[in-house]
Every structure is written in C-alpha cells, then in structure tokens.
Design a protein around this motif. Sequence first.
Motif, mmCIF file in Angstrom:
data_model
loop_
_atom_site.group_PDB
_atom_site.id
_atom_site.type_symbol
_atom_site.label_atom_id
_atom_site.label_comp_id
_atom_site.label_asym_id
_atom_site.label_seq_id
_atom_site.Cartn_x
_atom_site.Cartn_y
_atom_site.Cartn_z
ATOM 1 N N ARG A 127 -65.375 59.648 27.046
ATOM 2 C CA ARG A 127 -65.770 58.309 27.489
ATOM 3 C C ARG A 127 -65.054 57.266 26.647
ATOM 4 N NH1 ARG A 127 -71.869 57.918 26.541
ATOM 5 N NH2 ARG A 127 -71.601 55.820 27.388
ATOM 6 N N ILE A 128 -64.864 56.126 27.236
ATOM 7 C CA ILE A 128 -64.358 54.971 26.498
ATOM 8 C C ILE A 128 -65.303 53.817 26.807
ATOM 9 C CG2 ILE A 128 -62.462 53.357 26.163
ATOM 10 C CD1 ILE A 128 -60.542 55.504 27.027
ATOM 11 N N ASP A 164 -68.350 50.855 30.499
ATOM 12 C CA ASP A 164 -68.391 52.252 30.062
ATOM 13 C C ASP A 164 -67.578 53.055 31.079
ATOM 14 O OD1 ASP A 164 -68.964 54.891 29.472
ATOM 15 O OD2 ASP A 164 -71.080 54.537 29.097
ATOM 16 N N TRP A 165 -66.510 53.680 30.597
ATOM 17 C CA TRP A 165 -65.608 54.427 31.491
ATOM 18 C C TRP A 165 -65.724 55.917 31.180
ATOM 19 C CZ3 TRP A 165 -59.559 54.575 30.895
ATOM 20 C CH2 TRP A 165 -59.021 55.348 31.928
ATOM 21 N N GLU A 166 -66.250 56.662 32.128
ATOM 22 C CA GLU A 166 -66.232 58.110 32.031
ATOM 23 C C GLU A 166 -64.845 58.570 32.461
ATOM 24 O OE1 GLU A 166 -69.706 60.251 33.500
ATOM 25 O OE2 GLU A 166 -70.635 58.298 33.870
ATOM 26 N N VAL A 167 -64.094 59.112 31.527
ATOM 27 C CA VAL A 167 -62.669 59.355 31.725
ATOM 28 C C VAL A 167 -62.388 60.247 32.936
ATOM 29 C CG1 VAL A 167 -60.579 60.299 30.659
ATOM 30 C CG2 VAL A 167 -62.189 58.959 29.294
ATOM 31 N N ASP A 168 -63.286 61.184 33.215
ATOM 32 C CA ASP A 168 -63.027 62.088 34.333
ATOM 33 C C ASP A 168 -63.390 61.469 35.681
ATOM 34 O OD1 ASP A 168 -65.702 62.016 33.803
ATOM 35 O OD2 ASP A 168 -66.047 64.142 34.252
ATOM 36 N N LYS A 169 -63.844 60.209 35.660
ATOM 37 C CA LYS A 169 -64.163 59.513 36.905
ATOM 38 C C LYS A 169 -63.309 58.258 37.018
ATOM 39 C CE LYS A 169 -68.937 61.157 36.896
ATOM 40 N NZ LYS A 169 -70.371 60.774 36.907
ATOM 41 N N ASP A 170 -63.128 57.795 38.231
ATOM 42 C CA ASP A 170 -62.221 56.669 38.456
ATOM 43 C C ASP A 170 -62.978 55.349 38.599
ATOM 44 O OD1 ASP A 170 -59.807 55.320 38.886
ATOM 45 O OD2 ASP A 170 -60.041 55.489 41.061
ATOM 46 N N TYR A 171 -64.051 55.161 37.841
ATOM 47 C CA TYR A 171 -64.749 53.891 37.909
ATOM 48 C C TYR A 171 -65.454 53.603 36.596
ATOM 49 C CZ TYR A 171 -69.026 56.594 38.704
ATOM 50 O OH TYR A 171 -70.070 57.472 38.577
ATOM 51 N N GLU A 184 -68.748 39.756 43.106
ATOM 52 C CA GLU A 184 -70.062 40.352 43.246
ATOM 53 C C GLU A 184 -70.051 41.760 42.653
ATOM 54 O OE1 GLU A 184 -72.742 38.837 44.385
ATOM 55 O OE2 GLU A 184 -71.600 36.988 44.763
ATOM 56 N N LYS A 185 -71.247 42.261 42.331
ATOM 57 C CA LYS A 185 -71.343 43.614 41.785
ATOM 58 C C LYS A 185 -70.872 44.628 42.813
ATOM 59 C CE LYS A 185 -74.489 45.048 39.107
ATOM 60 N NZ LYS A 185 -75.753 45.506 38.491
ATOM 61 N N THR A 186 -69.974 45.493 42.386
ATOM 62 C CA THR A 186 -69.411 46.494 43.277
ATOM 63 C C THR A 186 -68.873 47.641 42.434
ATOM 64 O OG1 THR A 186 -67.785 46.867 45.027
ATOM 65 C CG2 THR A 186 -67.129 45.401 43.236
ATOM 66 N N THR A 187 -68.368 48.662 43.087
ATOM 67 C CA THR A 187 -67.735 49.757 42.356
ATOM 68 C C THR A 187 -66.459 49.235 41.698
ATOM 69 O OG1 THR A 187 -68.631 51.382 43.896
ATOM 70 C CG2 THR A 187 -66.774 52.069 42.523
ATOM 71 N N PHE A 188 -66.350 49.423 40.399
ATOM 72 C CA PHE A 188 -65.232 48.853 39.645
ATOM 73 C C PHE A 188 -64.332 49.985 39.159
ATOM 74 C CE2 PHE A 188 -63.276 46.174 36.316
ATOM 75 C CZ PHE A 188 -63.033 45.050 37.086
ATOM 76 N N THR A 189 -63.168 50.096 39.744
ATOM 77 C CA THR A 189 -62.239 51.177 39.427
ATOM 78 C C THR A 189 -61.143 50.691 38.495
ATOM 79 O OG1 THR A 189 -60.815 50.677 41.305
ATOM 80 C CG2 THR A 189 -62.666 52.184 41.699
#
Length: 513
Positions: A250-251, A162-169, A183-188
């Motif tokens: 969102r996408i 789920d990508w919130e377009v106004d955010k970079d992750y 591993e689970k991490t911030t995915f940009t």
Amino acid sequence: MPFLNTMQPIKILIVEDFHAETDALLRELNDSEFNHISEIVRTEEEFKNGLHRFDPDVILSPYSLASTNAVKLLSIARNEGMNMPFILLAYDLSEDIAIELLGEGVEDYILRSTLKRLPVAIRKALQRYKTQLELQLSDVKLRESEASLQKAQTMAKLGSWDWEVDKDYFHCSDELFRIYGIEKTTFTVARAISFIHPKDKGRLSELMETGLAVGLPEAVEYTIIAGNGEVKDVRVHAEKMMDAKGNIIRIVGTLQDISERKKIELELVRSQSLLSLGEEISHSGSFELDLINRKTIWSANFYRIVGIKPSTVITNKLFLSLIHPKDRKSYQDALAANLEVGVGKPFVYRVIRPDNGQIVHLLANGRRVEGESGEVRWIGSVLDITERVHTQLELETRETSLKEAQKLAQLGSWEMDMETGELQWSEEMYSIHGVKKQKATRELFMGLVHPDDHVAVIAADNQALTGESPGMTYRIIRPDNQEERTLFGSKATLIGTKLIGTVQDITERVRIQ
C-alpha cells in the motif's frame, strides 16, 4: 446506571404474577448475598411507570400474566427507550419456546429447575449490556473523531488517500475530491494523472511509474487543473507500507492545496526582486570559556565578526567594552542564567565593532562541559544575524503590506446553529456587506441582496439549510455607499448542528473576466 458502580446495588424490576414465585426469587437473590434492591409491578401501567420512576438495571418477568405477557412488556420497554436486560422467567414454557423468545430480544431465561442460576444470569446480562454501552460510546467517539478530522482537512485544504498497489484505484477522503473539484467517484491512477497540468505531467508520470522500484520522494509539488477548470498548486506526501517479505502492498499519503501559499511566496519573491533584496549567508564563530582558570579562547572567525585582531587576549573587561551599552546588563544576566543551569538558552545581543563602528547582532548559545579531570568549560557559538535582522525588519514591513492586500480579497465566514437558528458573522462579513457590526440575522442579510437576485438567493438559502447547498454568485447593494457588489457564497457544510460557509467579494474578478 447504578450497576456501572460496583458500590451501588443493582435495581431489579420484577413483574409479579404469583406471590409464591416472587418470594422464591427474592429468597434466591438474598441467599446469594446479591447486592440489589427491587420493586414489584403487576399491570402494564405500573410497569411503564416503574421504568421511568425506578429506572431499573434489569427486568424479570414471567411469560404469561393476567392481562399481558412478556413480549408486550419487552416491546413497551424498548418503545420507551429502555434497553436494559430483560430476563424471562420461563416457568410455564418449554425450553424450546424459551430459546425461541431470545430472538425477540429477551436477554436470558430462567426455568424453575435452574432458579439458583438467577444471580449469575443477572450478572452476565449486565456485563453484556455494559460491553454494548462501551461499544456504542466508542462508536460515537469514532464518528466524532472522523468529523473532526474531516473538518480539519477542510480547513487545511488537505485531502488523504490510500492506494492498494494491486488495485487500480485510490481510497480518498472527501476533501481530496473537493480539491480536485469533482464529485465523489472511483478514483484511478489514470484519473489522477488526467488532472496534472501539462507542464508537470511528464515529470509526475515518470515518478509514479518508477516510484515503486526506486523509492518515493518525501514530497512532490506540482500543478493540477481541477474539474471546474481552476488551476491549483498542490503538494503530495506519500509513504509506502510493506509486508513481511519486503513487498510494497500500500501507499498512503496526503494531497494539500497550497495555491494560496504559492501566491504569497511569489508575491514575496517579486517584492524582494523589485527592492533588490536578498539574504546573505550568516557568519558564525565559536568560543570556549574555562570556568576554572578564567580563560577565554575564540575561533578565528569570531575575531573577524567582532572586528578585532586575531590572537588578541580576550578578557571579560575587553569583551564587555565591545558590547552595546544598552545590552551589557541583559548579556550578563543571560550568560549567568545559562551558566547556572548548564544548558544554554539562546539570546541576542549587539556588539560595536572597534574597526569600523558597525553594530553587529549576535545570536549566542552554549552548554557546560565537565571533563574527566575536573575542568569545567562553557562551549558556545555565536551567529552573526545582522543581515537577518535587517531583512526581517524589511520582511515585517512587507508582511504588513501583504496583510493589507489580503484584506482586499474580502473573504468572510458565517456559521448557523441549525437547532436555534442563531447566525454568526465574522468581522470581514460585515466589512464585505458594508454594515456596522450588529446581530447577524437572515433578515439583515436578505435586506442587502440585490432585488433581482432575491428569488435565487432565497432558494439557495433554503437549500443551504438542508446542508446540501452547492454555493452561488449573487449581488448586494452596500448600505454605506449604495455600491453594487458581486459576491460568491461557497458551498455550505453541515458539521454536527453547525452549518458553516464563506462569502468572498469577487466584484473585481468579475470585471476582469
């Protein structure tokens, strides 16, 4: 809980301190025609026994008693796992102190001056309790649903994002990280692009940059290099979500590991190429049966498929003579059934062409059409599936060979019940380990492990019991032929009380490497 059933009386446990006060309580409940039954206790021991024996829906207690107090009784109830409402009879307390006790877990309080409010207070307390139970049940069902979804994603090798377009992750599911091998991490966005194979990076980068402006494709397939260096083929589905002004906010989408499917497709293409096989476009024809006047009209292509001269008058007798003798009865039965219900059900029959004797396989279907003037017609079509049938037979042979080839991959699965310790093996597990089908046990497994790998396997096995196994490579000695084989045990996954995992024979892969 009886109160969940409006036909059952509400069970009230009353802690007695002064008979006159208790009688007043019961008179108030009886006068209000409150459907209830009650039990009276005096000491902490009687209170504890009453909780389990009487199983009350609500507790009424004064604050101060001869040998205890309401706070201690509330603590006993909660420690016994009883969460029913506890209403304080605040006869000897100020209202300020009674309100303060609400913070200790007391559901409500009743003063002498508000005793007539008791039936209403009980009903409200039980309603709040019922609502809490329903919320807890919903929460449990939600967690179970999430666990089932996660299991389904793992089995399908399908991750969601789920990508919130106004955010970079991206917000990503656990399976997506497993596909990427990290591993689970911030995915940009930049991180996602970094995994794309060089051969596809330009194409995908352009799609990601222009997708918001010109629209997203329904699905995109490309190759990635996972965090462990493994090359994988993936398929991405994406869908944009817009606000009331038409702006993309969102996408959401999925990413599926389709590496195995791609391998199978390549094998099929290779097999078809080696045997010089290919599919030809099927030819179709149409026809019309006038059910009132018993006339038949064919399209020109129907004549060509069947191999008779165009404009030949088609009669039932003529057409039946063209149908393969073994199919005439089934053809007549299928056509009669379709005419009766009015909506066609596809069926297949064979025709022997009179011009060259070739057997043609036809797929037929149709539907009944009634005109305004009362005419009844059967409009249908036939599809020449001869080449498809031949190709299907060849594909089935290839698929049988493919299934046999897949068995050579020797991928087995296992499952352990963490509560009972019971172990289950798939049939392929027995084949991989070279043992006859029998009760799977840890002792059986450890007896097959190579002596030099015993310590490492025991450590990994113990770690797997915690649900945090990273997986490992180890060797076994097959008892059937004393052959040493190298196996890879996947990371074990704990789902509920079940610990599951897979084992693959990678001996040949290791030799090749």
